[in-house]
Design an enzyme around this catalytic site. Structure first.
Site, PDB file in Angstrom:
ATOM      1  N   TYR A 440       0.592  -1.311  -0.159  1.00  0.00           N
ATOM      2  CA  TYR A 440      -0.154  -0.025  -0.021  1.00  0.00           C
ATOM      3  C   TYR A 440       0.835   1.246  -0.080  1.00  0.00           C
ATOM      4  O   TYR A 440       2.090   1.105   0.036  1.00  0.00           O
ATOM      5  CB  TYR A 440      -1.106  -0.230   1.013  1.00  0.00           C
ATOM      6  CG  TYR A 440      -0.876  -0.049   2.352  1.00  0.00           C
ATOM      7  CD1 TYR A 440       0.465   0.090   2.997  1.00  0.00           C
ATOM      8  CD2 TYR A 440      -1.622  -0.536   3.564  1.00  0.00           C
ATOM      9  CE1 TYR A 440       0.586  -0.156   4.196  1.00  0.00           C
ATOM     10  CE2 TYR A 440      -1.617  -0.506   4.786  1.00  0.00           C
ATOM     11  CZ  TYR A 440      -0.207  -0.534   5.231  1.00  0.00           C
ATOM     12  OH  TYR A 440      -0.242  -0.551   6.695  1.00  0.00           O
ATOM     13  N   GLU A 441       0.108   2.138  -0.232  1.00  0.00           N
ATOM     14  CA  GLU A 441       0.703   3.650  -0.468  1.00  0.00           C
ATOM     15  C   GLU A 441       1.646   3.753  -1.537  1.00  0.00           C
ATOM     16  O   GLU A 441       2.614   4.330  -1.496  1.00  0.00           O
ATOM     17  CB  GLU A 441       1.560   4.124   0.956  1.00  0.00           C
ATOM     18  CG  GLU A 441       0.709   4.056   2.021  1.00  0.00           C
ATOM     19  CD  GLU A 441      -0.638   4.738   1.965  1.00  0.00           C
ATOM     20  OE1 GLU A 441      -0.898   5.674   1.003  1.00  0.00           O
ATOM     21  OE2 GLU A 441      -1.494   4.640   3.012  1.00  0.00           O
TER      22      GLU A 441
END
Lengths: 597, 597
Positions: A440-441
């Site tokens: 994620y990110e």
């Protein structure tokens, strides 16, 4: 049952000798942090993490979150009361501006505490953690009225925040966002669309949830140039600051995931929800990157955090579990078997874990120092140098930090043998929780492209040139100390591989950008090796100096030198292989026809 | 929802060009396998795997097994009827001796089918898979009466088998086994003790379960020299072959694990259970190693199997999911975004998965061919050479195969981005299931020590010398073909690193065995790179020859050459780094005082 103790002494070593808090004592925020205060904050945060949050880590994993038929979400048993204690302790306020109720302390300090909280309970940390990203965006891009309306309660932790980017058809490629925002006569917008993978999107910990949402205004251009950022509170806020009507935003479902089960990953439905533009229309991507850059550093810290707790539990098991005999003869002849830690291959895994965890801690804290310096340093030149450095290193901290964090968690699980595969023993949860941080990110592949495709070329390569000069300069200086000469030589060599790889990219990627894409991950890892190598050289220098001066705990400092040596001998050799892989170019990566896979 | 299709064409390519079934057509068992039969068996097995077993893979993961209060264990929905179809199809009988109802086919064929079954449902495969190990032990060490009593029903799959080694205080170190066996006047023994981690220890698939149990007879010497192997059936078998009384062996609990939830991992209680000695008293370890060597090859195959299914699902996602644009300009300008497969870093992961999966398939099948040849080859010299080779390669196939299988599963999950972390999409199950294979049947660290500490030195190094000569000979011969020269040169170089590492070990490990222990994992990986590199050279040679002759599917054969090139350029460079790591020696691994970690 796993255990956790905050690594206070290691943190303190980094703050004293790598971050060197004392060198920045004149800067705002830093002027508050006398050594006593640092100890008190670290101890208090560590205690809260170990005693309040860690006991909920397995419960959170087992129970997960529950969405009720009305769309409300219940967090695991104990999370609500732990959260109340967390905000009562002021732990959400540390590095936030005093103007809005924060304590104005350096980010390095809140990051040090953040490591403890993440090790103890990553799923829990993400509730206040996401709020931090939302605060950062409002601070930079919000209007004064927005700041006054939202920040005090968010900083106090009464309200939480989220980042709403992803939609079913777009994750990395935000140009594909479809959520619409129609302007209303009162200056607000009506938002309609669906978001997915919204961490902490709905829960029972706070009175209100402030969603920061990317959407397209009516008539906005296609692609990323038509994206705007909006504040969409779960409950509208009355002019007097009290909570008003429930907004038309709701959680349609929560995801069942591999890990971080204690955090509610929500599908969010915006059904004509009222929102307010943050910053300029169609400039949402820039605003989002303020959240995103903070989040990427925080995710890098997650890699370290899961590595640290996995290491602690692998170490205690390796000391206690008796199995087999040392190759050089029984180490505990009175026992039926020796502890696992006599076995070289077990020690190899422990030393890798130790070298990477301590190296990443130094990198994460030193990296976040650059964020503080970019904002607060005395001269424009210092601010710019710090900003260059952290821009360059953010993808490295996120990508290398989480790749190595996961590898360490896997190795530490391995030390437990079959018992590491059993859920109650806790090791496999660290692996499952660590896994998300690579994703994620911005996946780590996206980090690698950010590094190679954007960060290297910033300002004509100013940042990477400064980085090379810093590493070479420190390595050359360290060679004078016989205790450091070998490591310094290895660092210089690895930096040489990185420089050569950079030169190769400059010569080849212009003509064929696929060479950059095919090189990206190897390049990021190569830079990770050099950067953590620089941290180890600095830690070894500090240890060598203290030992020569007869200061500090001899055994602790000698362990730093031994771990630095291990890093040089056992981790740095990958640098050459990574260079050779990336210099092989894109041809064998790209040549396969799609149908021939 | 994930999907699975058996890779029939790739299997066939390996059987034709690496195993070269046709070269062994005169040997027993091989004489039955006309090309048509091979196709029929592969297609039939592949269909069974894809249509019957694969649909139960996620169900098995979600439901797990259930132990009831009476100690019985219920497998997940559908497992029982699938198992009935599996044994009705004769899939348990393929490579078993015809004297006991088997089909007497070569192991390479059953192994090829085994890959499909493991890809489709690893947890399911372990029920018949463990039986295979028990059959192998009884075949070699059992009395004629034991063979007659147990083998026909086990081979037919009416009864299953288990391996009972581990106890709470001992996994790797079997010398610590405490389970006792008291001789009885009727020639049986009464077994008392507790075993843990017994895969398929109790379940509802078969009428009887034949446990093979390591225990100590009364007065047996301490350590591994006092261990004997026993048959302990769940139901005693009457002289007429019918089932008699329930034996005093029961499942006390089942484990909750990271993965392979469809397989019951049991704590087994032996409360004065009736057992019969297999082979000689106190020679149980040798008997156990018959099971164990078969099991290690089977576990290596699990690494390949999870890599294969993860790759298939990553590939389809990379073709379908549209996100971002090719670096060289839109590949699908009519769409809003290009498919993921245009991105070099995604392709890098796919190519790594393809190169490792296809390489490991060749290695697993060629390795198992050596087991067949060790038993059946025409001359003693050939049998010995094959036995040397598979003894040497078993830890490589198990250790490198499962380490790379796990890495591939993780990379393929990564290609799915956030969607790979969601349970329903299936990718994360492949990672969790693949993880166990690095741990059980001897952790990969134990494999590495087996290779370095035992296999290298066998018969004065005869096996490793023959291996070096084989690799160098084939690399030298291949250099004549311009299409192969680069790969052959890289293989020769990697083999040179392996030879140098071997020499280093010979010179240093005698004086300090910790050098061997600290080198072991790096050495195993280095040998894995060379061995899979040899497989790729052979596959490339075959493809090159067929292309030159205008035979076969051009696109398929060119893909083999491209993948071989990728393997050489992008995977083989690790060989040098591994050598440098291990030649750093044990000092920095062993120097840290235990309390300083």
């Amino acid at each position: 049952m796993p255990h956790y103790a905050p690594p206070l002494r290691d943190t303190r070593f980094v703050l004293d000798h790598i971050v060197r808090l004392q060198d920045h004592a004149a800067l705002p925020g830093f002027d508050q942090v006398a050594p006593d205060l640092v100890d008190a904050v670290l101890e208090g945060g560590g205690q809260m993490a170990a005693e309040v949050l860690f006991p909920l880590n397995q419960i959170g994993d087992r129970q997960g979150c529950t969405r009720q038929s009305d769309g409300s979400v219940i967090t695991p048993d104990g999370f609500k009361s732990a959260y109340d204690r967390y905000i009562a302790g002021g732990w959400t306020t540390l590095d936030c501006p005093e103007a809005y109720g924060g304590q104005g302390l350096p980010r390095v300090l809140s990051t040090a505490i953040g490591e403890y909280v993440l090790s103890a309970n990553q799923a829990f940390e993400m509730y206040p953690g996401l709020t931090g990203g939302a605060i950062a965006a409002i601070l930079v891009k919000g209007s004064d009225a927005q700041k006054a309306t939202y920040l005090p309660n968010m900083i106090a932790g009464k309200w939480s925040g989220t980042m709403n980017l992803t939609e079913p058809q777009c994750g990395t490629d935000l140009g594909l966002i479809r959520t619409r925002a129609e302007p209303q006569p009162d200056g607000s917008h009506r938002l309609t669309g669906g978001k997915i993978f919204i961490s902490a999107g709905e829960h029972d910990l706070t009175e209100n949830i402030i969603h920061l949402v990317l959407a397209r205004t009516t008539g906005a251009p296609d692609g990323v140039k038509g994206i705007s950022l909006f504040i969409v509170p779960k409950f509208l806020v009355n002019p007097d600051g009290s909570l008003g009507a429930r907004n038309a935003v709701s959680c349609g479902a929560i995801e069942h995931k591999m890990g971080i089960n204690g955090n509610a990953t929500c599908q969010m439905n915006y059904d004509g929800a009222t929102g307010w533009l943050v910053g300029e229309e169609n400039k949402g991507l820039a605003a989002m990157f303020i959240m995103m850059n903070a989040a990427r550093l925080a995710v890098g810290l997650q890699g370290l955090s899961q590595a640290e707790i996995a290491y602690q539990n692998a170490l205690s098991y390796a000391k206690e579990r008796q199995q087999g005999r040392a190759l050089t003869g029984p180490a505990a002849p009175q026992e039926k078997a020796d502890p696992l830690i006599v076995h070289p291959d077990v020690r190899r895994m422990l030393m890798e874990a130790k070298a990477l965890t301590e190296g990443l801690r130094a990198l994460c804290l030193w990296g976040v120092l650059q964020v503080d310096l970019a904002e607060k340093a005395a001269t424009e030149a210092e601010r710019q140098a710090a900003d260059d450095l952290i821009s360059l290193l953010t993808p490295v901290i996120k990508g290398y930090g989480t790749d190595k964090g996961f590898d360490v968690a896997v190795s530490c699980q391995q030390i437990w043998g079959g018992h590491g595969y059993i859920r109650d023993n806790g090791m496999e949860q660290f692996v499952r929780d660590a896994r998300i941080a690579q994703i994620y990110e911005g996946t780590n592949g996206v980090q690698a492209m950010d590094l190679v495709g954007r960060k290297l070329a910033m300002n004509g390569g100013r940042a990477i040139r400064a980085f090379f000069a810093m590493v070479d300069g420190e390595a050359a200086a360290a060679k004078a100390d016989p205790a450091l000469a070998d490591l310094a030589g290895r660092l210089e060599k690895a930096n040489g591989e990185l420089k050569a790889a950079t030169m190769w990219l400059m010569q080849h990627a212009m003509g064929n950008p696929n060479h950059a894409g095919a090189a990206a991950t190897a390049y990021l890892h190569l830079m990770g090796i050099v950067t953590v190598g620089l941290m180890w050289l600095r830690m070894a220098m500090a240890a060598s100096r203290l030992l020569a001066a007869g200061e500090g705990d001899r055994s602790f400092l000698e362990a730093k030198l031994l771990t630095a040596r291990f890093y040089g001998e056992r981790i740095m050799p990958d640098a050459g292989a990574l260079r050779r892989k990336l210099e092989a170019g894109a041809d064998s990566v790209m040549a396969m026809p799609v149908d021939a896979f």
